[in-house]
Write a protein that holds these residues in place. Structure first.
Motif, PDB file in Angstrom:
ATOM      1  N   TYR A 120       4.987  -4.871  -0.066  1.00 44.13           N
ATOM      2  CA  TYR A 120       4.264  -5.701   0.894  1.00 44.13           C
ATOM      3  C   TYR A 120       3.334  -4.802   1.693  1.00 44.13           C
ATOM      4  N   ILE A 121       2.048  -5.125   1.700  1.00 44.38           N
ATOM      5  CA  ILE A 121       1.074  -4.431   2.525  1.00 44.38           C
ATOM      6  C   ILE A 121       0.298  -5.496   3.296  1.00 44.38           C
ATOM      7  N   ALA A 122       0.331  -5.399   4.621  1.00 41.41           N
ATOM      8  CA  ALA A 122      -0.357  -6.372   5.457  1.00 41.41           C
ATOM      9  C   ALA A 122      -1.840  -6.039   5.565  1.00 41.41           C
ATOM     10  N   LYS A 123      -2.663  -7.078   5.564  1.00 43.71           N
ATOM     11  CA  LYS A 123      -4.101  -6.932   5.810  1.00 43.71           C
ATOM     12  C   LYS A 123      -4.358  -7.305   7.265  1.00 43.71           C
ATOM     13  N   PRO A 124      -5.288  -6.699   7.924  1.00 43.15           N
ATOM     14  CA  PRO A 124      -6.085  -5.596   7.401  1.00 43.15           C
ATOM     15  C   PRO A 124      -5.242  -4.322   7.335  1.00 43.15           C
ATOM     16  N   PHE A 125      -5.472  -3.549   6.302  1.00 38.49           N
ATOM     17  CA  PHE A 125      -4.733  -2.300   6.141  1.00 38.49           C
ATOM     18  C   PHE A 125      -5.609  -1.146   6.594  1.00 38.49           C
ATOM     19  N   SER A 129      -3.914   5.029   5.202  1.00 37.78           N
ATOM     20  CA  SER A 129      -2.511   4.869   4.796  1.00 37.78           C
ATOM     21  C   SER A 129      -2.333   3.925   3.607  1.00 37.78           C
ATOM     22  N   PHE A 130      -3.411   3.358   3.103  1.00 37.15           N
ATOM     23  CA  PHE A 130      -3.329   2.365   2.028  1.00 37.15           C
ATOM     24  C   PHE A 130      -2.657   2.928   0.775  1.00 37.15           C
ATOM     25  N   LEU A 131      -3.136   4.077   0.308  1.00 34.53           N
ATOM     26  CA  LEU A 131      -2.562   4.654  -0.913  1.00 34.53           C
ATOM     27  C   LEU A 131      -1.130   5.132  -0.704  1.00 34.53           C
TER      28      LEU A 131
END
Length: 146
Positions: A120-125, A129-131
């Protein structure tokens, strides 16, 4: 972890002989797709895109990516329904799938993971730290598979 170290780790996890890894990004927002595609391409990913779940499933008929980044709220077919179709597919059921979503309220992360997403990755990211978030999700996924 440096950006290069993250790239090297992703290639180590997925890399082929040409050091590419393959990602399908499914999101109905063109700006999100463009940003994710640029970031991942810079880190040696071959990126395929789709604007909704139906189109995402069509792409999966032609490729088997190393990873799927899947938005939740989309027209025609949302991320939950696409994930259900993937889990029922012989060729797509074992592809790690991370929700990339604006659903960031209390309980949303658990609801997404309970539905069968592998991360789970929340937007806006945050770009920086995205990768590392993708890598963290993938390590959790591989730990569950062991």
């Amino acid at each position: 972890m440096t950006t290069q170290a993250i790239t090297d780790e992703l290639i180590k996890l997925f890399g082929s002989k040409d050091n590419k890894w393959t990602v399908l990004v499914v999101d109905d927002e063109p700006d999100n797709i463009e940003l994710v595609q640029k970031v991942l391409s810079f880190h040696k990913a071959q990126v395929y895109t789709a604007s909704n779940g139906h189109r995402g499933l069509e792409v999966l008929k032609d490729i088997v990516p190393n990873l799927v980044l899947l938005d939740i709220s989309m027209p025609e077919m949302d991320g939950f329904e696409m994930l259900d179709h993937m889990k029922a597919s012989h060729t797509a059921k074992n592809i790690p799938t991370i929700a990339l979503t604006a659903h960031a309220m209390a309980g949303d992360r658990q609801r997404v993971l309970s539905a069968g997403f592998d991360g789970y990755i929340a937007k806006p990211f945050r770009l920086n730290s995205f990768l590392s978030e993708i890598l963290r999700c993938l390590h959790e996924y591989t730990d569950k598979q062991s």
